[in-house]
Design an enzyme around this catalytic site. Structure first.
Site, PDB file in Angstrom:
ATOM      1  N   ASP A  72     -19.149   3.040  10.149  1.00  0.00           N
ATOM      2  CA  ASP A  72     -17.718   2.920   9.829  1.00  0.00           C
ATOM      3  C   ASP A  72     -17.295   3.943   8.784  1.00  0.00           C
ATOM      4  O   ASP A  72     -16.444   3.674   7.946  1.00  0.00           O
ATOM      5  CB  ASP A  72     -17.366   1.481   9.377  1.00  0.00           C
ATOM      6  CG  ASP A  72     -15.862   1.266   9.221  1.00  0.00           C
ATOM      7  OD1 ASP A  72     -15.084   2.003   9.846  1.00  0.00           O
ATOM      8  OD2 ASP A  72     -15.470   0.362   8.459  1.00  0.00           O
ATOM      9  N   ARG A  99       1.728   2.067   4.581  1.00  0.00           N
ATOM     10  CA  ARG A  99       1.615   3.043   3.498  1.00  0.00           C
ATOM     11  C   ARG A  99       2.860   3.890   3.277  1.00  0.00           C
ATOM     12  O   ARG A  99       2.812   4.859   2.539  1.00  0.00           O
ATOM     13  CB  ARG A  99       0.336   3.858   3.669  1.00  0.00           C
ATOM     14  CG  ARG A  99      -0.892   3.042   3.207  1.00  0.00           C
ATOM     15  CD  ARG A  99      -2.188   3.768   3.313  1.00  0.00           C
ATOM     16  NE  ARG A  99      -2.545   3.985   4.693  1.00  0.00           N
ATOM     17  CZ  ARG A  99      -3.114   3.080   5.475  1.00  0.00           C
ATOM     18  NH1 ARG A  99      -3.422   1.883   5.013  1.00  0.00           N
ATOM     19  NH2 ARG A  99      -3.380   3.353   6.731  1.00  0.00           N
ATOM     20  N   CYS A 103     -11.285 -12.087   8.118  1.00  0.00           N
ATOM     21  CA  CYS A 103      -9.991 -12.527   7.570  1.00  0.00           C
ATOM     22  C   CYS A 103     -10.141 -13.603   6.499  1.00  0.00           C
ATOM     23  O   CYS A 103      -9.451 -13.583   5.491  1.00  0.00           O
ATOM     24  CB  CYS A 103      -9.099 -13.074   8.688  1.00  0.00           C
ATOM     25  SG  CYS A 103      -8.494 -11.803   9.809  1.00  0.00           S
ATOM     26  N   HIS A 104     -11.043 -14.570   6.742  1.00  0.00           N
ATOM     27  CA  HIS A 104     -11.095 -15.738   5.855  1.00  0.00           C
ATOM     28  C   HIS A 104     -12.117 -15.607   4.732  1.00  0.00           C
ATOM     29  O   HIS A 104     -12.190 -16.482   3.878  1.00  0.00           O
ATOM     30  CB  HIS A 104     -11.346 -17.002   6.677  1.00  0.00           C
ATOM     31  CG  HIS A 104     -10.148 -17.400   7.505  1.00  0.00           C
ATOM     32  ND1 HIS A 104      -9.017 -17.943   6.949  1.00  0.00           N
ATOM     33  CD2 HIS A 104      -9.908 -17.291   8.835  1.00  0.00           C
ATOM     34  CE1 HIS A 104      -8.117 -18.176   7.912  1.00  0.00           C
ATOM     35  NE2 HIS A 104      -8.636 -17.778   9.061  1.00  0.00           N
ATOM     36  N   GLU A 135       0.811  -1.217   0.000  1.00  0.00           N
ATOM     37  CA  GLU A 135       0.000   0.000   0.000  1.00  0.00           C
ATOM     38  C   GLU A 135       0.842   1.264   0.000  1.00  0.00           C
ATOM     39  O   GLU A 135       0.323   2.366   0.096  1.00  0.00           O
ATOM     40  CB  GLU A 135      -0.912   0.006   1.242  1.00  0.00           C
ATOM     41  CG  GLU A 135      -1.809  -1.216   1.344  1.00  0.00           C
ATOM     42  CD  GLU A 135      -2.755  -1.173   2.534  1.00  0.00           C
ATOM     43  OE1 GLU A 135      -2.707  -0.201   3.316  1.00  0.00           O
ATOM     44  OE2 GLU A 135      -3.540  -2.124   2.684  1.00  0.00           O
ATOM     45  N   ALA A 153      -9.935   0.683  15.644  1.00  0.00           N
ATOM     46  CA  ALA A 153     -11.270   1.027  16.135  1.00  0.00           C
ATOM     47  C   ALA A 153     -12.289  -0.102  15.956  1.00  0.00           C
ATOM     48  O   ALA A 153     -13.293  -0.140  16.655  1.00  0.00           O
ATOM     49  CB  ALA A 153     -11.776   2.296  15.462  1.00  0.00           C
TER      50      ALA A 153
END
Ligand code: CA
Length: 704
Positions: free
Chosen positions: A326, A134, A631-632, A82, A195
């Protein structure tokens, strides 16, 4: 004596002529004068104003057809790349996943040194969105990197040797750092993330020379006591916008992490902070509303200006009051001056997740204008009298599930936008994806785990619905006129989650795509002029620089980042072993080629036969969605970065599965879930995954 003086004067003259000596000899004067040496890319957005516009023009609308690969460097790890590279005097400093720093010869790609901070791999379980990084900052011969386990490290730019290493967070909590540090005024500024799990956000400033903490600004108030930091002066103001007596924020810290945009503004003497979402997301769980009491939850989803020397509060603008979806405001910030209504205004440009494009006055945080740049359903617009969004009542999912755009992926995320000084247009990677939000009726705050206060429907099992969901996701390169707040042109890119943008004096816009294509467009009209297959998702912000009179363009390619973890879903789903990230660099006449792509296809083993009831499978699906999906992958479809559980050997054996859930592979990054999942629940998840594996196996064998 006289000879000595003369020699000293000559040495001085040499130093003055060449600027400070040694690698990465960058100081404030040099960054402020960045336009005098456009061959270098010395700070995150090239200049302190972070326009990501380059005055270089050898590669232009006429010559871009001759652009070819000059060199390609294979990084040490796969997963999301990134970073925005920094280039100073022929050396490139760039990072990969796991906060690993690489110094490369910018003309040849030759490796000069590599520094691995050796962040514990188990820390990956505290990263919402993969373990990307980043980029670095450079200053006075040093290279600064924030690490995924919350440290800030200074390296010797010549050797990569570590000079100091400070822990910037409470490492017992799920803090991470993925953002690039910024340096100005002799201070290194760094934020953090976390968060989704439950942390309290802040920005810290460290002495660039010694690593001593100079100031800290918390982006949410401390409900219990004063912090004895810079943000104490606004504690009362912020506290008046929260429920002081109830809500998960009292434990979680409320979120508001500043994980990306930190921009130093030398014109108004301000450090601009883009502040993240609430923790938990769901405001009514985070800070329950009380009739007649303000519940905006400052400074969530805000742009906050502070004094760069002291961290003292200056002003703020909150883009999403009472954030509940979010909708971070961490996205990249560009500083510029626009002529609006005949008047020159010092403004900042911002396209946060929430789907609006804001022009904000840098002298007082006043809202100049705001306009929707993507399909969004949470607000009808922004009231210019109050500066507040006009919300659609149902969007807050208080009484019922709401399907809302943008999703938590945002209409725009961290992928940098670019402002061309030639066209006056801002080039923004924009996307449209919907998300269902339901308030979690059984919410319990689990320290260290995923804590959003929302539940989301598991992916429907039938293939047609899945394809419809997948096809509903859109992505565009949008050229936006910030003065008149209107679209100039757009390119439909098919998928979402495309790369950052770079504009140049060559009349070009460069941008990478999720599927690996890296393109140049005519900045005036969006006509595509050039394309190269980077062979892996190209998401970072590209840069351009010059060495020995030759202009180069650099882009990063990898499998990984947030999108690949939960949303693979065949949009970006290679059923293969991950390959290492690469730095691909181009020049006119470049004739290098990428190595042959040896993707190793992973076969799906015959799934185990479990005699689980439909009820058990449904219970497993719900638990999977809460604990495993991020994650999966949605619907157990891996994005190709972390193991696809449908193909995992552990699926075959209940005992191995249980031990894995209980932390047997913590060192590889699979955390111990035993505090939250009973053996029976772990087995119900196995039943659900096995049912998905059976469907995949049947599909693959039917196709043969
Ligand atoms: Ca977030």
């Amino acid at each position: 004596m006289r000879v000595g003086v003369l020699a000293a004067l000559m040495l001085l003259a040499t130093v003055v002529a060449c600027g400070p000596a040694g690698p990465a000899a960058v100081d404030e004067a040099r960054i402020l004068g960045a336009d005098r040496e456009p061959g270098n890319w010395m700070s995150h957005g090239r200049t302190y104003s972070e326009e990501r516009y380059s005055p270089l023009d050898a590669i232009n609308t006429e010559t871009v057809g001759q652009l070819g690969l000059a060199w390609s460097y294979e990084m040490r790890v796969p997963r999301g790349a990134e970073a925005t590279p920094i280039v100073v005097d022929g050396v490139m400093y760039v990072t990969s996943a796991w906060s690993i720093v690489y110094a490369l010869d910018a003309a040849t790609g030759e490796e000069l040194w590599v520094f691995d901070p050796e962040a514990p791999r188990a820390r990956g379980a505290s990263a919402c969105c993969d373990v990307g990084n980043r980029g670095v900052a450079v200053w006075n011969g040093r290279v600064y990197v924030g690490t995924i386990d919350g440290r800030l490290i200074a390296l010797d730019a010549r050797t990569g040797a570590k000079l100091w290493d400070v822990v910037t967070v409470d490492q017992s909590r799920p803090y991470t750092i993925t953002g690039a540090p910024r340096v100005a005024r002799g201070l290194v500024f760094i934020g953090n993330g976390g968060a989704e799990f439950g942390v309290r956000g802040y920005v810290s400033a460290y002495d660039a020379r010694t690593g001593d903490l100079r100031w800290r600004f918390y982006t949410t108030p401390n409900p219990h006591e004063r912090d004895q930091t810079a943000s104490d002066s606004v504690r009362d103001m912020a506290l008046a916008t929260w429920n002081p007596n109830a809500g998960a924020w009292l434990e979680s810290g409320g979120g508001g992490t500043a994980w990306d945009a930190l921009v130093y503004d030398d014109e108004t003497d301000t450090l601009w902070i883009g502040v993240g979402n609430g923790s938990p997301w769901n405001r009514e769980i985070r800070s329950p509303s009380v009739e007649g009491r303000n519940n905006d939850n400052l400074f969530l989803s805000s742009v906050v200006g502070v004094d760069p020397d002291t961290g003292a509060y200056k002003c703020h603008y909150q883009e999403t009051p009472g954030e509940t979806w979010d909708y971070t405001a961490t996205q990249p910030i560009i500083l510029t001056t626009l002529t609006i209504g005949g008047q020159a205004r010092q403004v900042l440009l911002h396209a946060p997740k929430n789907g609006f494009f804001y022009v904000i006055d840098r002298t007082d945080c006043g809202l100049v204008s705001a306009q929707s740049i993507a399909t969004q359903t949470w607000a009808r617009g922004v009231d210019m009298t109050t500066g507040r969004p006009v919300e659609n009542a149902d969007a807050r999912f208080a009484a019922a599930t709401a399907i809302v755009l943008p999703s938590p992926f945002g209409a725009h995320n961290w992928h940098p936008m670019s402002l061309s000084r030639q066209t006056g247009l801002v080039y923004i990677p924009v996307q449209e994806m919907a998300q269902d939000y339901t308030s979690d009726p059984a919410f319990v705050y689990r320290p260290g785990r995923w804590n959003t206060g929302t539940v989301h429907a598991p992916l429907p099992t039938d293939r047609a619905t899945r394809a419809a969901v997948r096809n509903s996701m859109r992505g565009f390169l949008l050229a936006w006129d910030p003065v008149n707040q209107r679209e100039a042109w757009r390119v439909d890119l098919g998928t979402p989650w495309n790369g950052g943008a770079l504009s140049t004096a060559g009349g070009l816009v460069f941008q990478g795509m999720l599927d690996g294509r890296f393109r140049a467009y005519n900045a005036q009209n969006g006509a595509q002029l050039w394309e190269f297959d980077n062979q892996a998702a190209t998401m970072a912000g590209p840069i351009t620089y010059e060495v020995d009179g030759v202009q180069y363009v650099a882009s990063l390619a990898s499998y990984g980042t947030l999108f690949f973890l939960p949303v693979g879903m065949g949009v970006a789903n290679p059923p293969t072993e991950p390959v290492n990230a690469r730095v691909n660099v181009f020049r006119l006449g470049g004739a290098a080629t990428l190595p042959r792509r040896d993707l190793v296809r992973i076969e799906t083993p015959r799934p185990p036969t479990l005699r689980a009831s439909a009820q058990t499978i449904a219970r497993g699906a719900a638990a999977y969605t809460q604990f495993c999906m991020v994650c999966h992958g949605t619907g157990v479809i891996s994005g190709g970065v972390l193991p696809d559980l449908r193909r995992a050997p552990s699926l075959q054996d209940a005992a191995v599965w249980r031990e894995t859930v209980q932390g047997a592979r913590a060192a590889n990054g699979m955390p111990d879930f035993s505090p939250w999942l009973s053996d029976a629940e772990a087995e119900s998840i196995r039943a659900y995954v096995a049912s998905e594996a059976a469907a995949l196996y049947a599909d693959e064998h039917a196709a043969r």
